[in-house]
Scaffold this motif. Structure first.
Motif, PDB file in Angstrom:
ATOM      1  N   ALA A  10      34.537  57.962 120.765  1.00  0.00           N
ATOM      2  CA  ALA A  10      34.307  58.386 122.150  1.00  0.00           C
ATOM      3  C   ALA A  10      35.642  58.691 122.822  1.00  0.00           C
ATOM      4  CB  ALA A  10      33.548  57.315 122.923  1.00  0.00           C
ATOM      5  N   SER A  11      35.567  59.416 123.931  1.00  0.00           N
ATOM      6  CA  SER A  11      36.778  59.820 124.654  1.00  0.00           C
ATOM      7  C   SER A  11      36.530  59.777 126.150  1.00  0.00           C
ATOM      8  CB  SER A  11      37.178  61.260 124.297  1.00  0.00           C
ATOM      9  OG  SER A  11      37.333  61.430 122.920  1.00  0.00           O
ATOM     10  N   THR A  12      37.597  59.615 126.898  1.00  0.00           N
ATOM     11  CA  THR A  12      37.517  59.671 128.345  1.00  0.00           C
ATOM     12  C   THR A  12      38.830  60.199 128.904  1.00  0.00           C
ATOM     13  OG1 THR A  12      36.937  58.367 130.312  1.00  0.00           O
ATOM     14  CG2 THR A  12      38.326  57.296 128.691  1.00  0.00           C
ATOM     15  N   ILE A  13      38.761  60.799 130.105  1.00  0.00           N
ATOM     16  CA  ILE A  13      39.959  61.373 130.727  1.00  0.00           C
ATOM     17  C   ILE A  13      40.187  60.747 132.098  1.00  0.00           C
ATOM     18  CG2 ILE A  13      41.110  63.441 131.589  1.00  0.00           C
ATOM     19  CD1 ILE A  13      39.550  65.130 129.695  1.00  0.00           C
ATOM     20  N   LEU A  14      41.418  60.341 132.355  1.00  0.00           N
ATOM     21  CA  LEU A  14      41.844  59.961 133.692  1.00  0.00           C
ATOM     22  C   LEU A  14      42.416  61.220 134.332  1.00  0.00           C
ATOM     23  CD1 LEU A  14      41.937  57.286 131.938  1.00  0.00           C
ATOM     24  CD2 LEU A  14      43.566  56.445 133.628  1.00  0.00           C
ATOM     25  N   LEU A  15      41.600  61.917 135.132  1.00  0.00           N
ATOM     26  CA  LEU A  15      42.040  63.118 135.830  1.00  0.00           C
ATOM     27  C   LEU A  15      42.816  62.705 137.069  1.00  0.00           C
ATOM     28  CD1 LEU A  15      38.775  65.218 135.545  1.00  0.00           C
ATOM     29  CD2 LEU A  15      41.007  65.896 134.630  1.00  0.00           C
ATOM     30  N   LEU A  16      44.040  63.179 137.194  1.00  0.00           N
ATOM     31  CA  LEU A  16      44.949  62.690 138.227  1.00  0.00           C
ATOM     32  C   LEU A  16      45.350  63.777 139.219  1.00  0.00           C
ATOM     33  CD1 LEU A  16      47.418  60.772 135.864  1.00  0.00           C
ATOM     34  CD2 LEU A  16      45.279  59.920 136.861  1.00  0.00           C
ATOM     35  N   ALA A  71      43.768  75.263 122.517  1.00  0.00           N
ATOM     36  CA  ALA A  71      45.228  75.255 122.439  1.00  0.00           C
ATOM     37  C   ALA A  71      45.668  73.804 122.326  1.00  0.00           C
ATOM     38  CB  ALA A  71      45.831  75.887 123.688  1.00  0.00           C
ATOM     39  N   ASP A  72      46.369  73.499 121.230  1.00  0.00           N
ATOM     40  CA  ASP A  72      46.803  72.127 120.983  1.00  0.00           C
ATOM     41  C   ASP A  72      48.266  72.122 120.596  1.00  0.00           C
ATOM     42  OD1 ASP A  72      46.711  69.305 120.369  1.00  0.00           O
ATOM     43  OD2 ASP A  72      46.615  69.873 118.257  1.00  0.00           O
ATOM     44  N   SER A  73      49.088  71.433 121.372  1.00  0.00           N
ATOM     45  CA  SER A  73      50.534  71.417 121.123  1.00  0.00           C
ATOM     46  C   SER A  73      50.965  70.233 120.268  1.00  0.00           C
ATOM     47  CB  SER A  73      51.294  71.378 122.458  1.00  0.00           C
ATOM     48  OG  SER A  73      50.961  70.196 123.179  1.00  0.00           O
ATOM     49  N   GLU A  74      50.014  69.372 119.896  1.00  0.00           N
ATOM     50  CA  GLU A  74      50.355  68.131 119.198  1.00  0.00           C
ATOM     51  C   GLU A  74      50.316  68.262 117.670  1.00  0.00           C
ATOM     52  OE1 GLU A  74      51.240  65.257 120.742  1.00  0.00           O
ATOM     53  OE2 GLU A  74      51.118  66.263 122.675  1.00  0.00           O
ATOM     54  N   GLY A  75      49.763  69.366 117.154  1.00  0.00           N
ATOM     55  CA  GLY A  75      49.568  69.475 115.712  1.00  0.00           C
ATOM     56  C   GLY A  75      48.599  68.419 115.219  1.00  0.00           C
ATOM     57  N   SER A  76      47.543  68.181 115.980  1.00  0.00           N
ATOM     58  CA  SER A  76      46.623  67.078 115.718  1.00  0.00           C
ATOM     59  C   SER A  76      45.799  67.295 114.457  1.00  0.00           C
ATOM     60  CB  SER A  76      45.674  66.902 116.907  1.00  0.00           C
ATOM     61  OG  SER A  76      46.383  66.762 118.114  1.00  0.00           O
ATOM     62  N   ASP A  77      45.438  66.174 113.811  1.00  0.00           N
ATOM     63  CA  ASP A  77      44.518  66.272 112.677  1.00  0.00           C
ATOM     64  C   ASP A  77      43.099  66.394 113.213  1.00  0.00           C
ATOM     65  OD1 ASP A  77      43.702  63.703 113.455  1.00  0.00           O
ATOM     66  OD2 ASP A  77      44.893  62.708 111.914  1.00  0.00           O
ATOM     67  N   ALA A  78      42.124  66.548 112.307  1.00  0.00           N
ATOM     68  CA  ALA A  78      40.747  66.802 112.720  1.00  0.00           C
ATOM     69  C   ALA A  78      40.187  65.682 113.586  1.00  0.00           C
ATOM     70  CB  ALA A  78      39.864  67.021 111.493  1.00  0.00           C
ATOM     71  N   ALA A  79      40.481  64.439 113.219  1.00  0.00           N
ATOM     72  CA  ALA A  79      39.953  63.314 113.990  1.00  0.00           C
ATOM     73  C   ALA A  79      40.509  63.328 115.414  1.00  0.00           C
ATOM     74  CB  ALA A  79      40.295  62.000 113.305  1.00  0.00           C
ATOM     75  N   ALA A  80      41.819  63.537 115.539  1.00  0.00           N
ATOM     76  CA  ALA A  80      42.436  63.564 116.865  1.00  0.00           C
ATOM     77  C   ALA A  80      41.906  64.731 117.688  1.00  0.00           C
ATOM     78  CB  ALA A  80      43.951  63.652 116.725  1.00  0.00           C
ATOM     79  N   LEU A  81      41.713  65.869 117.047  1.00  0.00           N
ATOM     80  CA  LEU A  81      41.170  67.028 117.754  1.00  0.00           C
ATOM     81  C   LEU A  81      39.773  66.743 118.284  1.00  0.00           C
ATOM     82  CD1 LEU A  81      42.309  69.987 115.460  1.00  0.00           C
ATOM     83  CD2 LEU A  81      43.017  69.591 117.825  1.00  0.00           C
ATOM     84  N   LEU A 148      46.190  67.303 127.636  1.00  0.00           N
ATOM     85  CA  LEU A 148      45.810  65.897 127.504  1.00  0.00           C
ATOM     86  C   LEU A 148      46.957  65.076 126.924  1.00  0.00           C
ATOM     87  CD1 LEU A 148      42.188  66.167 126.038  1.00  0.00           C
ATOM     88  CD2 LEU A 148      42.913  66.180 128.428  1.00  0.00           C
ATOM     89  N   VAL A 149      47.249  63.958 127.566  1.00  0.00           N
ATOM     90  CA  VAL A 149      48.295  63.046 127.098  1.00  0.00           C
ATOM     91  C   VAL A 149      47.631  61.733 126.678  1.00  0.00           C
ATOM     92  CG1 VAL A 149      50.405  61.801 127.687  1.00  0.00           C
ATOM     93  CG2 VAL A 149      49.973  64.070 128.670  1.00  0.00           C
ATOM     94  N   PRO A 150      47.735  61.339 125.393  1.00  0.00           N
ATOM     95  CA  PRO A 150      47.141  60.069 124.957  1.00  0.00           C
ATOM     96  C   PRO A 150      47.685  58.904 125.780  1.00  0.00           C
ATOM     97  CG  PRO A 150      47.801  61.384 123.066  1.00  0.00           C
ATOM     98  CD  PRO A 150      48.368  62.060 124.272  1.00  0.00           C
ATOM     99  N   TYR A 151      46.786  58.036 126.236  1.00  0.00           N
ATOM    100  CA  TYR A 151      47.175  56.960 127.145  1.00  0.00           C
ATOM    101  C   TYR A 151      46.808  55.583 126.608  1.00  0.00           C
ATOM    102  CZ  TYR A 151      47.960  54.747 131.728  1.00  0.00           C
ATOM    103  OH  TYR A 151      48.422  53.979 132.762  1.00  0.00           O
ATOM    104  N   ASP A 165      34.787  53.361 119.771  1.00  0.00           N
ATOM    105  CA  ASP A 165      36.189  53.581 119.413  1.00  0.00           C
ATOM    106  C   ASP A 165      36.670  54.666 120.374  1.00  0.00           C
ATOM    107  OD1 ASP A 165      38.564  54.563 118.351  1.00  0.00           O
ATOM    108  OD2 ASP A 165      37.879  54.483 116.279  1.00  0.00           O
ATOM    109  N   THR A 166      37.295  54.255 121.486  1.00  0.00           N
ATOM    110  CA  THR A 166      37.522  55.158 122.608  1.00  0.00           C
ATOM    111  C   THR A 166      38.993  55.468 122.841  1.00  0.00           C
ATOM    112  OG1 THR A 166      35.556  54.252 123.704  1.00  0.00           O
ATOM    113  CG2 THR A 166      37.075  55.541 125.059  1.00  0.00           C
ATOM    114  N   TRP A 167      39.289  56.769 122.922  1.00  0.00           N
ATOM    115  CA  TRP A 167      40.618  57.215 123.334  1.00  0.00           C
ATOM    116  C   TRP A 167      40.587  57.588 124.806  1.00  0.00           C
ATOM    117  CZ3 TRP A 167      45.440  57.352 121.284  1.00  0.00           C
ATOM    118  CH2 TRP A 167      45.552  57.000 119.927  1.00  0.00           C
ATOM    119  N   PHE A 168      41.588  57.097 125.539  1.00  0.00           N
ATOM    120  CA  PHE A 168      41.771  57.445 126.939  1.00  0.00           C
ATOM    121  C   PHE A 168      42.928  58.447 127.020  1.00  0.00           C
ATOM    122  CE2 PHE A 168      39.721  53.403 126.897  1.00  0.00           C
ATOM    123  CZ  PHE A 168      39.046  53.238 128.108  1.00  0.00           C
ATOM    124  N   PHE A 169      42.706  59.532 127.771  1.00  0.00           N
ATOM    125  CA  PHE A 169      43.742  60.545 127.956  1.00  0.00           C
ATOM    126  C   PHE A 169      44.064  60.686 129.445  1.00  0.00           C
ATOM    127  CE2 PHE A 169      41.453  61.792 124.109  1.00  0.00           C
ATOM    128  CZ  PHE A 169      42.494  61.997 123.216  1.00  0.00           C
TER     129      PHE A 169
END
Length: 268
Positions: A10-16, A71-81, A148-151, A165-169
């Motif tokens: 799962a994912s979530t964004i802190l929009l600032l 557009a992804d500047s991190e060169g992320s793998d499939a899971a991160a994408l 998005l910046v991983p947080y 399994d949650t990533w916050f951005f």
């Protein structure tokens, strides 16, 4: 004992955004973050004040195979994408805020066009009458994953019946896109400072999940949006899976001190 429950991605964004007015020398107030009150009939975190987000789904993984859609500047793998794509899709579905650019443009989509896209497609996406890749194709949008910046990275403790399994951005809110709850999964939405949200949790005004509170307190230490993004960018993210302990008849949650929060042991 039953079988261990696998944590759902799962994912979530802190929009600032920077609040208007305030005591600092640039005339800005505290950082404000976009949050939503989940419907009381929702199974998970019912009635809670949360950041927009949700589970990774099949359409998110479909987008990975189509690099012209992001557009992804991190060169992320499939899971991160998949986590990044899900974060933007869920935020659009739940709030109408779209982190994307018109194809060929370096600028984020203007608020008026984003509102038009939301009016034309958001309800169908929620009803599963269309898919996010189809919306991107129809509107000529490219997801701004590079915004998005991983947080933070939190995993629900083992032994729970529902685990994530949650990533916050972190992301700066697109200019003039204010967002609005959908009335389905959420019943209210608001921009407020981290301080106000935490105070509301303490007073009973808001129901705040434990990870949400910790991330709000962490965010509240930053003076403005630029500082928050710069501080998080490139910093290692330590995975947090709280451990429940019992002491003197009470219950406590322990999280890694190196994760950078406001402590290691918390009464619950």
């Amino acid at each position: 004992m039953g079988e261990a429950v696998t944590a759902r991605p799962a994912s979530t964004i802190l929009l600032l955004r920077d609040g208007a007015g305030g005591p600092d020398d640039k005339g800005r107030g505290e950082i404000e973050v976009f949050m939503m009150v989940r419907h009381h009939e929702i199974e998970f975190s019912s009635g809670a004040l949360v950041f927009p987000g949700g589970s990774v789904d099949a359409s998110d993984r479909e987008i990975i195979a189509r690099p012209e859609l992001y557009a992804d500047s991190e060169g992320s793998d499939a899971a991160a994408l998949s986590f990044r794509i899900a974060a933007i899709r869920e935020t659009f579905e739940e709030s109408g805020i779209l982190l994307a650019r018109p194809r060929g443009s370096k600028e984020l989509v203007e608020a008026k066009q984003a509102a038009s896209i939301a009016a034309g497609h958001r309800a169908d996406l929620a009803e599963r009458n269309t898919t996010f890749p189809d919306i991107l194709d129809a509107t000529g949008m490219v997801l701004a994953l590079d915004e998005l910046v991983p947080y933070a990275h939190w995993v629900t403790p083992e032994g729970m019946s529902k685990r994530f399994d949650t990533w916050f951005f972190l992301a700066a809110a697109p200019p003039e896109q204010l967002g609005a709850h959908d009335g389905r999964e959420s019943t209210d939405s608001l921009w407020l400072s981290a301080r106000e949200a935490v105070a509301g949790g303490e007073s009973g005004r808001f129901k705040l999940p434990f990870p949400t509170t910790r991330n709000l307190i962490k965010l509240g230490k930053q003076p403005n949006v630029r500082a928050a993004l710069d501080d998080a960018r490139g910093k290692p993210v330590v995975t947090v899976m709280p451990v429940l302990t019992k002491l003197n008849g009470g219950r406590q949650l322990r999280i890694p001190l190196e994760a950078g929060y406001d402590g290691e042991l918390f009464e619950i």
